[in-house]
Design a protein around this motif. Structure first.
Motif, mmCIF file in Angstrom:
data_model
loop_
_atom_site.group_PDB
_atom_site.id
_atom_site.type_symbol
_atom_site.label_atom_id
_atom_site.label_comp_id
_atom_site.label_asym_id
_atom_site.label_seq_id
_atom_site.Cartn_x
_atom_site.Cartn_y
_atom_site.Cartn_z
ATOM 1 N N GLN A 104 40.076 75.666 64.171
ATOM 2 C CA GLN A 104 38.878 76.461 63.856
ATOM 3 C C GLN A 104 37.694 75.981 64.692
ATOM 4 O O GLN A 104 36.883 76.783 65.147
ATOM 5 N N HIS A 105 37.616 74.667 64.881
ATOM 6 C CA HIS A 105 36.533 74.089 65.661
ATOM 7 C C HIS A 105 36.601 74.603 67.100
ATOM 8 O O HIS A 105 35.591 75.057 67.651
ATOM 9 N N ALA A 106 37.774 74.552 67.700
ATOM 10 C CA ALA A 106 37.956 75.021 69.079
ATOM 11 C C ALA A 106 37.604 76.502 69.190
ATOM 12 O O ALA A 106 36.889 76.915 70.110
ATOM 13 N N ASN A 107 38.083 77.318 68.223
ATOM 14 C CA ASN A 107 37.788 78.758 68.219
ATOM 15 C C ASN A 107 36.293 79.015 68.071
ATOM 16 O O ASN A 107 35.738 79.886 68.739
ATOM 17 N N ASN A 108 35.678 78.244 67.170
ATOM 18 C CA ASN A 108 34.254 78.428 66.887
ATOM 19 C C ASN A 108 33.413 78.114 68.116
ATOM 20 O O ASN A 108 32.463 78.837 68.434
ATOM 21 N N LEU A 109 33.754 77.025 68.811
ATOM 22 C CA LEU A 109 33.028 76.653 70.034
ATOM 23 C C LEU A 109 33.157 77.785 71.050
ATOM 24 O O LEU A 109 32.158 78.220 71.636
ATOM 25 N N ALA A 110 34.374 78.267 71.249
ATOM 26 C CA ALA A 110 34.628 79.320 72.239
ATOM 27 C C ALA A 110 33.883 80.596 71.867
ATOM 28 O O ALA A 110 33.277 81.253 72.722
ATOM 29 N N LYS A 111 33.907 80.959 70.562
ATOM 30 C CA LYS A 111 33.277 82.186 70.081
ATOM 31 C C LYS A 111 31.781 82.201 70.391
ATOM 32 O O LYS A 111 31.207 83.242 70.692
ATOM 33 N N HIS A 112 31.132 81.035 70.331
ATOM 34 C CA HIS A 112 29.689 80.961 70.556
ATOM 35 C C HIS A 112 29.332 80.457 71.946
ATOM 36 O O HIS A 112 28.180 80.106 72.212
ATOM 37 N N GLY A 113 30.321 80.411 72.824
ATOM 38 C CA GLY A 113 30.043 79.994 74.194
ATOM 39 C C GLY A 113 29.638 78.545 74.299
ATOM 40 O O GLY A 113 28.853 78.182 75.172
ATOM 41 N N CYS A 114 30.153 77.718 73.379
ATOM 42 C CA CYS A 114 29.813 76.296 73.397
ATOM 43 C C CYS A 114 31.013 75.489 73.874
ATOM 44 O O CYS A 114 32.126 75.977 73.934
ATOM 45 N N ARG A 115 30.761 74.251 74.186
ATOM 46 C CA ARG A 115 31.848 73.341 74.539
ATOM 47 C C ARG A 115 31.418 71.930 74.183
ATOM 48 O O ARG A 115 30.241 71.682 73.924
ATOM 49 N N VAL A 116 32.387 71.024 74.172
ATOM 50 C CA VAL A 116 32.114 69.630 73.850
ATOM 51 C C VAL A 116 31.524 68.961 75.091
ATOM 52 O O VAL A 116 31.947 69.256 76.201
#
Ligand SMILES: [Zn+2]
Length: 137
Positions: free
Chosen positions: A65-77
């Motif tokens: 979910q974390h990976a999907n959420n980052l991708a959904k909002h155009g974010c990354r670690v």
């Protein structure tokens, strides 16, 4: 028995299980130097804690979910060193801004008629605080 990180006077780092009763005992490195306890940052794990998405408030409770959420909002670690590089860039930009501000103030001051310069110098000598305002130009 908790695991702690230590660093010796020679710079060697090691982990050691220390019983709570011996928490305050001094520890030595394998090289023989005295070692001090190092407090390491909390190892954040999405699987163990989860969090509310700061954008939608949606509960993020797994690594997927974390990976999907980052991708959904155009974010990354952040990658290693990236945070430090951003801090450095900001510090440089701030220093540049201060420099330009000083130059502008200096230039404006020099362009004042001498009577105004003297009046301002008198005010400053009397302890007036020079605030500044950004011009809309
Ligand atoms: Zn050592």
């Amino acid at each position: 028995m908790p695991l702690y990180d230590f660093k010796c006077e020679q710079g060697h780092k090691f982990e050691l299980m220390v019983p709570l009763a011996e928490f305050h005992n001094s520890q030595n490195c394998a090289c023989g130097s005295a070692a001090t306890r190092v407090i390491s940052p909390v190892r954040f794990s999405v699987e163990n804690v989860g969090y509310d998405c700061p954008i939608t408030g949606e509960w993020i409770g797994s690594k997927a979910q974390h990976a999907n959420n980052l991708a959904k909002h155009g974010c990354r670690v952040y990658e290693t060193g990236e945070t430090e590089a951003a801090k450095k860039a900001k510090a440089n930009a701030d220093a540049e801004f201060e420099k330009r501000l000083d130059q502008t103030v200096e230039k404006e001051f020099e362009s004042l008629p001498s009577a105004k310069k003297e009046a301002l110098a008198t005010e400053l000598a009397a302890g007036a605080d020079l605030g500044y305002q950004r011009s809309a130009l």
